[in-house]
Design an enzyme around this catalytic site. Structure first.
Site, PDB file in Angstrom:
ATOM      1  N   CYS A   1     -28.380 -14.315 -27.965  1.00 31.21           N
ATOM      2  CA  CYS A   1     -29.522 -14.310 -27.042  1.00 31.21           C
ATOM      3  C   CYS A   1     -30.560 -13.259 -27.421  1.00 31.21           C
ATOM      4  CB  CYS A   1     -29.042 -14.088 -25.615  1.00 31.21           C
ATOM      5  SG  CYS A   1     -27.524 -14.976 -25.253  1.00 31.21           S
TER       6      CYS A   1
ATOM      7  N   HIS B   1     -34.192 -19.473 -19.834  1.00 31.26           N
ATOM      8  CA  HIS B   1     -33.605 -18.734 -20.952  1.00 31.26           C
ATOM      9  C   HIS B   1     -33.335 -19.650 -22.144  1.00 31.26           C
ATOM     10  CE1 HIS B   1     -31.360 -15.933 -23.272  1.00 31.26           C
ATOM     11  NE2 HIS B   1     -30.162 -16.132 -22.762  1.00 31.26           N
TER      12      HIS B   1
END
Lengths: 156, 388
Positions: free
Chosen positions: B84, B334
């Site tokens: 991420c 996200h």
């Protein structure tokens, strides 16, 4: 890693007898846990790790010794997993926990406890499971039959 | 060493775009950043690009040259993968390229395509950020890993699900005016509390959604900006990165994120600022508990004190130091490999004054972005500063 280090090839360790290549170090560790001979790798400074590992990430020592794992561990944290990946979808809900066995922690699926009876939302220390004494075992997942590290409440 | 300026920024809408290709998403963000910057495409010396699971989602490896091509660039391109934190790392590499003098203009960004995989596929895809042997095979999912940290946090410091719900409520409220956000709607504490469990103690509203999207920034040297008369008032004043053991079980503390602490310390020193100087922050709230630990690693709170920040109103839009005015990962969305860049896009606009929430931080001069990989085995922190 190549096998040209003089050691004999090892037999396949997959429970399903499949022909997929193994994960040397991890497979032997899992077999040892299943045989009741769980171990970890200890460096001279007392840092503990699970195999395969050649160097202690904390102190840099390459003098790692296979050391028996304590019989009992203690749950440090856990979660009741409701949304699982494909490999665990038929196992859900299940409890995954991290247990401390002295110098090393082991993550496993907590069995011998009804996941529905575990209150994973509670922050009441009296109602949650950290500190629960557990023993290490190897089981199979309900979804794929793959071997899985299992933690069970220790017999008193 | 030259100062790095943000010359332009671009985003796609963050949301569910299951039929859009990664190359099209990135091209949109890159074009938008190029237009915002006013920099001709032939001046771009290099592309640094973040992507996490494109080899799963689109069966597409070797993405960097593909994305350069899609963006109309004829320059070297490299993909960075740090789960991420992929785009955070890509921006950091761009900063290094400009600072070293090897490049005058770098396009930095990232893209992730996720919704085409479905929830189960994404759950499996995200899990590859964890330790396959000792975590994933023991049933750890991405939410499960953060649930283990949340439980450990509650035990070590106290706090409750309701504290976490306030983080979700805050970030949803911030996303309302953000046209790029996946969820432009408010939620209540009750809604969050009563949502179904994902991995107890984390429930649906503790978790960021599954998102498709891309983000890009044009970074230039101060000299280039001056010579080309660019309007680039925001500088990347500091950059830092930290690392930790991949598996949670191998960390010293289960409820702290020292990789982010180290990244923050390095970035603050680089920018010559203190945590107290920070006016506004975008932090990596993939789960509500992650925002709490981020606030502590950034030095805004002592360990154990960050849990009540949203509830006390200190990090809300009208608080002393607003956090995640974009809506955060939680409500803005996200797209894993784009997030680190999108945080800096949002922060740049907040500081320039052209963000819908800019009026919440009118005099802000210093902003911080915190981007984390996995359960923070990697972390990147950037400090942005208004310099012109």
């Amino acid at each position: 890693m190549s096998r040209d280090d003089g050691r004999a090839p090892r037999p396949a360790l997959r429970a399903d007898g499949g022909d997929r290549a193994g994960d040397e170090g991890y497979d032997e560790w899992l077999a040892a846990v299943a045989a009741g001979e769980a171990h970890y790798l200890a460096c001279p400074e007392g840092h503990g790790w699970l195999p395969p590992r050649r160097i202690c990430p904390r102190c840099g020592s390459t003098d790692l010794t296979e050391t028996p794992l304590p019989d009992r561990g203690e749950i440090e944290t856990f979660t009741v997993v409701h949304v699982a990946g494909p490999r665990f979808v038929d196992d859900a809900p299940y409890v995954t926990a991290v247990a401390s066995f002295g110098p090393v922690r082991v993550t496993g699926v907590l069995r011998g406890v009804d996941p529905a009876a575990v209150d994973g939302d509670s922050t009441d220390p009296a109602r949650i499971e950290p500190g629960l004494a557990v023993e290490l075992d190897v089981g199979e997942t309900a979804t794929t039959g793959e071997r899985v590290v299992v933690l069970r409440p220790a017999e008193r | 060493m030259t100062t790095v300026r943000v010359a332009g920024v671009g985003l796609t809408h963050f949301g569910s775009h299951p039929d859009r290709t990664g190359r099209d998403l990135f091209a949109e963000a890159a074009l938008s950043a190029g237009e915002d910057a006013g920099v001709p495409r032939e001046d771009v010396d290099e592309l640094t690009y973040g992507n996490f699971m494109g080899s799963i989602a689109e069966r597409q490896g070797h993405q960097a040259p593909l994305m350069a091509e899609a963006a109309g660039l004829a320059c070297p391109a490299t993909r960075y993968e740090e789960a991420c934190a992929s785009a955070g790392v890509a921006v950091r590499q761009a900063v290094r390229l400009v600072r070293s003098g090897e490049a005058d203009v770098v396009l930095a960004g990232g893209m992730e395509r996720m919704t085409n995989l479905g929830t189960e596929g994404v759950t499996e895809g995200l899990a590859i950020a964890a330790d396959e042997l000792y975590e994933v095979r023991a049933g750890i999912t991405f939410p499960g890993a953060y649930a283990l940290m949340a439980r450990a946090y509650f035990d070590a410091f106290g706090g409750s699900r309701e504290d976490l719900a306030h983080v979700a409520v805050k970030n949803h409220a911030n996303a309302v005016p953000n046209e790029y956000a996946q969820y432009q709607r408010e939620i209540s504490v009750e809604t969050a509390m009563e949502s179904p469990p994902v991995a107890e103690p984390l429930h649906l509203y503790d978790a960021c959604p599954i998102t498709d999207g891309a983000a890009a920034l044009v970074l230039v040297s101060e000299e280039y900006a001056r010579e080309h008369d660019l309007d680039a008032p925001v500088a990347v004043a500091g950059s830092g990165q930290g690392g930790d053991a991949l598996a949670l079980s191998d960390r010293e503390h289960l409820a702290r994120t020292p990789a982010a602490t180290r990244a923050a310390e390095e970035a603050y020193a680089d920018a010559a600022v203190d945590p107290d100087d920070v006016d506004v922050a975008e932090v990596h709230d993939c789960f509500t508990i992650a925002e709490v630990m981020a606030l502590e690693s950034l030095g805004f709170y002592e360990p154990g004190e960050g849990i009540g920040a949203a509830r006390r109103g200190e990090t809300t839009a009208d608080g002393d130091r607003p956090v995640n005015l974009s809506g955060g990962l939680k409500a803005k969305g996200h797209p894993v490999g784009a997030t680190g860049a999108s945080q800096l896009v949002e922060l740049t606009r907040l500081l320039r004054g052209d963000h819908p929430n800019s009026d919440r931080v009118q005099d802000a001069r210093v902003g911080v972005a915190h981007n984390a990989g996995g359960t923070v085995a990697s972390a990147v922190v950037h400090v942005l500063e208004v310099v012109a």
